[in-house]
Design a protein around this motif. Structure first.
Motif, PDB file in Angstrom:
ATOM      1  N   ALA A 174       0.810  -1.228   0.000  1.00 19.30           N
ATOM      2  CA  ALA A 174       0.000   0.000   0.000  1.00 19.30           C
ATOM      3  C   ALA A 174       0.836   1.268   0.000  1.00 19.30           C
ATOM      4  O   ALA A 174       0.330   2.349  -0.318  1.00 19.30           O
ATOM      5  N   GLU A 175       2.112   1.177   0.342  1.00 15.31           N
ATOM      6  CA  GLU A 175       2.958   2.365   0.437  1.00 15.31           C
ATOM      7  C   GLU A 175       3.168   2.980  -0.943  1.00 15.31           C
ATOM      8  O   GLU A 175       3.702   2.346  -1.846  1.00 15.31           O
ATOM      9  N   ARG A 176       2.721   4.211  -1.104  1.00 13.48           N
ATOM     10  CA  ARG A 176       2.848   4.906  -2.383  1.00 13.48           C
ATOM     11  C   ARG A 176       4.139   5.716  -2.415  1.00 13.48           C
ATOM     12  O   ARG A 176       4.397   6.496  -1.514  1.00 13.48           O
ATOM     13  N   TRP A 177       4.931   5.516  -3.467  1.00 15.39           N
ATOM     14  CA  TRP A 177       6.219   6.191  -3.588  1.00 15.39           C
ATOM     15  C   TRP A 177       6.157   7.357  -4.554  1.00 15.39           C
ATOM     16  O   TRP A 177       5.528   7.266  -5.614  1.00 15.39           O
ATOM     17  N   THR A 178       6.846   8.443  -4.194  1.00 11.96           N
ATOM     18  CA  THR A 178       7.094   9.550  -5.119  1.00 11.96           C
ATOM     19  C   THR A 178       8.533   9.418  -5.629  1.00 11.96           C
ATOM     20  O   THR A 178       9.286   8.553  -5.171  1.00 11.96           O
ATOM     21  N   TYR A 179       8.910  10.327  -6.534  1.00 14.29           N
ATOM     22  CA  TYR A 179      10.282  10.284  -7.053  1.00 14.29           C
ATOM     23  C   TYR A 179      11.283  10.582  -5.944  1.00 14.29           C
ATOM     24  O   TYR A 179      12.381  10.022  -5.917  1.00 14.29           O
ATOM     25  N   GLN A 180      10.910  11.433  -4.988  1.00 18.52           N
ATOM     26  CA  GLN A 180      11.803  11.736  -3.868  1.00 18.52           C
ATOM     27  C   GLN A 180      12.036  10.496  -3.016  1.00 18.52           C
ATOM     28  O   GLN A 180      13.152  10.259  -2.537  1.00 18.52           O
ATOM     29  N   ASP A 181      11.002   9.687  -2.820  1.00 14.64           N
ATOM     30  CA  ASP A 181      11.167   8.421  -2.093  1.00 14.64           C
ATOM     31  C   ASP A 181      12.172   7.531  -2.804  1.00 14.64           C
ATOM     32  O   ASP A 181      13.010   6.883  -2.170  1.00 14.64           O
ATOM     33  N   LEU A 182      12.083   7.491  -4.133  1.00 15.34           N
ATOM     34  CA  LEU A 182      12.987   6.663  -4.925  1.00 15.34           C
ATOM     35  C   LEU A 182      14.432   7.136  -4.773  1.00 15.34           C
ATOM     36  O   LEU A 182      15.355   6.329  -4.645  1.00 15.34           O
ATOM     37  N   ILE A 183      14.630   8.438  -4.773  1.00 20.83           N
ATOM     38  CA  ILE A 183      15.979   8.995  -4.590  1.00 20.83           C
ATOM     39  C   ILE A 183      16.533   8.591  -3.225  1.00 20.83           C
ATOM     40  O   ILE A 183      17.687   8.165  -3.102  1.00 20.83           O
ATOM     41  N   GLU A 184      15.699   8.709  -2.200  1.00 21.51           N
ATOM     42  CA  GLU A 184      16.153   8.442  -0.830  1.00 21.51           C
ATOM     43  C   GLU A 184      16.352   6.954  -0.549  1.00 21.51           C
ATOM     44  O   GLU A 184      17.190   6.580   0.272  1.00 21.51           O
ATOM     45  N   LEU A 226      12.071   4.347 -17.011  1.00 21.06           N
ATOM     46  CA  LEU A 226      12.665   5.662 -17.259  1.00 21.06           C
ATOM     47  C   LEU A 226      11.578   6.716 -17.489  1.00 21.06           C
ATOM     48  O   LEU A 226      11.656   7.825 -16.963  1.00 21.06           O
ATOM     49  N   PHE A 227      10.570   6.351 -18.254  1.00 23.06           N
ATOM     50  CA  PHE A 227       9.462   7.275 -18.518  1.00 23.06           C
ATOM     51  C   PHE A 227       8.723   7.616 -17.229  1.00 23.06           C
ATOM     52  O   PHE A 227       8.428   8.781 -16.946  1.00 23.06           O
ATOM     53  N   ASP A 228       8.442   6.603 -16.408  1.00 25.09           N
ATOM     54  CA  ASP A 228       7.719   6.819 -15.153  1.00 25.09           C
ATOM     55  C   ASP A 228       8.505   7.729 -14.214  1.00 25.09           C
ATOM     56  O   ASP A 228       7.944   8.647 -13.599  1.00 25.09           O
ATOM     57  N   GLU A 229       9.819   7.507 -14.128  1.00 27.05           N
ATOM     58  CA  GLU A 229      10.659   8.356 -13.271  1.00 27.05           C
ATOM     59  C   GLU A 229      10.681   9.791 -13.786  1.00 27.05           C
ATOM     60  O   GLU A 229      10.638  10.744 -12.998  1.00 27.05           O
ATOM     61  N   MET A 230      10.759   9.969 -15.107  1.00 27.26           N
ATOM     62  CA  MET A 230      10.782  11.314 -15.682  1.00 27.26           C
ATOM     63  C   MET A 230       9.492  12.060 -15.363  1.00 27.26           C
ATOM     64  O   MET A 230       9.520  13.234 -14.961  1.00 27.26           O
ATOM     65  N   GLU A 231       8.364  11.379 -15.495  1.00 25.73           N
ATOM     66  CA  GLU A 231       7.075  12.005 -15.224  1.00 25.73           C
ATOM     67  C   GLU A 231       6.962  12.432 -13.757  1.00 25.73           C
ATOM     68  O   GLU A 231       6.488  13.521 -13.453  1.00 25.73           O
ATOM     69  N   SER A 232       7.417  11.554 -12.850  1.00 22.35           N
ATOM     70  CA  SER A 232       7.338  11.886 -11.426  1.00 22.35           C
ATOM     71  C   SER A 232       8.395  12.908 -11.031  1.00 22.35           C
ATOM     72  O   SER A 232       8.199  13.671 -10.079  1.00 22.35           O
ATOM     73  N   GLY A 233       9.501  12.938 -11.759  1.00 21.17           N
ATOM     74  CA  GLY A 233      10.525  13.946 -11.488  1.00 21.17           C
ATOM     75  C   GLY A 233      10.034  15.348 -11.787  1.00 21.17           C
ATOM     76  O   GLY A 233      10.507  16.330 -11.196  1.00 21.17           O
ATOM     77  N   ARG A 234       9.059  15.460 -12.675  1.00 24.10           N
ATOM     78  CA  ARG A 234       8.489  16.759 -13.041  1.00 24.10           C
ATOM     79  C   ARG A 234       7.343  17.165 -12.122  1.00 24.10           C
ATOM     80  O   ARG A 234       6.914  18.312 -12.131  1.00 24.10           O
ATOM     81  N   ASP A 235       6.792  16.214 -11.375  1.00 25.06           N
ATOM     82  CA  ASP A 235       5.650  16.484 -10.508  1.00 25.06           C
ATOM     83  C   ASP A 235       5.903  15.821  -9.156  1.00 25.06           C
ATOM     84  O   ASP A 235       5.770  14.605  -9.014  1.00 25.06           O
ATOM     85  N   ALA A 236       6.291  16.593  -8.171  1.00 26.20           N
ATOM     86  CA  ALA A 236       6.700  16.068  -6.867  1.00 26.20           C
ATOM     87  C   ALA A 236       5.592  15.284  -6.171  1.00 26.20           C
ATOM     88  O   ALA A 236       5.870  14.429  -5.330  1.00 26.20           O
ATOM     89  N   LYS A 237       4.326  15.583  -6.500  1.00 28.71           N
ATOM     90  CA  LYS A 237       3.213  14.912  -5.829  1.00 28.71           C
ATOM     91  C   LYS A 237       2.768  13.643  -6.542  1.00 28.71           C
ATOM     92  O   LYS A 237       1.977  12.867  -5.994  1.00 28.71           O
ATOM     93  N   ARG A 238       3.242  13.439  -7.781  1.00 29.70           N
ATOM     94  CA  ARG A 238       2.813  12.262  -8.554  1.00 29.70           C
ATOM     95  C   ARG A 238       3.388  10.988  -7.948  1.00 29.70           C
ATOM     96  O   ARG A 238       4.557  10.909  -7.606  1.00 29.70           O
TER      97      ARG A 238
END
Length: 330
Positions: A174-184, A226-238
């Motif tokens: 259930a844990e939803r990740w953002t791009y910032q979560d992925l970086i960390e 790569l596409f998914d990361e790019m999209e989330s990198g542009r939108d911090a809340k995605r």
């Protein structure tokens, strides 16, 4: 003070999975004692309550026990070491068993700490889970780690992590990740492994019985991620979509295909517009579980180069040379 690297020296064991703080805590507890061949390092086992000679395998055992207690917060009372597992009249011993919170005699998680070869201990681990009914399993060699959910005796699904003492498996999904979560939480950075290491294990564990083109399918997965990361990198809340959030196999494959279709539309000309994932839903879910916690976008190109060079060599290049190192995609 003993250095763990001295114990692991001249062996193929590693401790790169563990943090410097975890290793320092273990090193501080080591005592030197007289043994048959002179002075040898010993440790007071966190579970067994007695001094154990610190072999390379025991180093990883103690480091993982430390993590279970202090990071996952499992009480010592629920953790057993060298626990017997019964196969009729035959008895074998699992390295670590964590028992169910509400049913203290029922195994919940079985952990095997083995040598670095990919397959060492994994069939044994599965047999322990099947014999005991444990739904969750962990295999580690100190460098890499694999987590599994036992779906049935013949199918163990790779999962991102095991629950901590306060969680259920559904909480992990259930844990939803953002791009910032992925970086960390990037698995490559945190665990000192490479994308090639991940691909090797993914092929061995998930794609071994897949009759199609491994290169093509893994390239589709990397392309989509790569596409998914790019999209989330542009939108911090995605929220990242290239993750298994516990959906059914068919639903999950449909979601991954939809994401792949968006990537094809964005980067036209790399794949045929009608291209589909050829992997079965269970295989696709397994592959995604290996890749989902790895950050690829804006990473060092050598990380991707190494993995694709391996894949191309496996396929003897042939007509797939045009895809080798997809820098234009990155």
């Amino acid at each position: 003070m003993i250095n763990l690297k001295d114990i692991l020296k001249n062996t193929s064991y590693a401790d790169t999975l563990f943090s410097e703080a975890e290793k320092a805590a273990l090193e501080a507890a080591v005592v030197m004692k007289e043994a048959k061949q002179g002075q040898a390092p010993y440790i007071q086992c966190l579970i067994r309550g007695k001094e154990i000679k610190l072999t390379p395998e025991e180093v990883n055992m103690q480091l993982f026990l430390h993590r279970l207690i202090y990071e996952y917060h499992y009480p010592v009372s629920r953790i057993h070491v060298e626990e017997p597992v019964y196969f009729g009249r035959e008895v074998k011993r699992a390295d670590i068993v964590i028992f169910d919170k509400d049913k203290p005699t029922v195994p919940y998680i079985i952990v095997e700490v083995k040598s670095p070869k990919w397959k060492d201990g994994k069939e044994q681990l599965r047999s322990y889970c099947n014999a005991s009914g444990a739904p969750l399993a962990v295999w580690t060699n100190g460098k890499t780690i694999s987590y599994y959910n036992r779906k049935d005796p013949n199918y163990f699904e790779a999962i991102p992590d095991i629950p901590n003492a306060a969680q259920k498996l559904s909480d992990i999904y259930a844990e939803r990740w953002t791009y910032q979560d992925l970086i960390e939480k990037d698995k490559l950075a945190a665990k000192g492994i490479t994308l090639k290491d991940v691909v090797l294990e993914m092929e061995d564990e998930v794609m071994a019985n897949f009759g199609g083109d491994h290169f093509e399918e893994i390239f589709k997965l990397v392309f989509t991620k790569l596409f998914d990361e790019m999209e989330s990198g542009r939108d911090a809340k995605r929220h990242l979509e290239f993750r298994n959030y516990g959906d059914s196999g068919t639903q999950f494959k449909a979601q991954m295909q939809a994401l792949f279709d968006k990537a094809k539309e964005k980067w036209d000309g790399v794949f045929n517009k009608a291209a589909l994932f050829a992997l079965a839903p269970s295989h696709l879910a397994g592959c995604v579980s290996y890749l989902e916690s790895i950050k690829l976008f804006n990473s060092n190109l050598e990380i991707v180069d190494e993995a694709f060079e391996y894949l191309v060599n496996q396929n003897m290049k042939g007509d797939k040379g045009q895809y080798f190192t997809p820098r234009y995609v990155i």
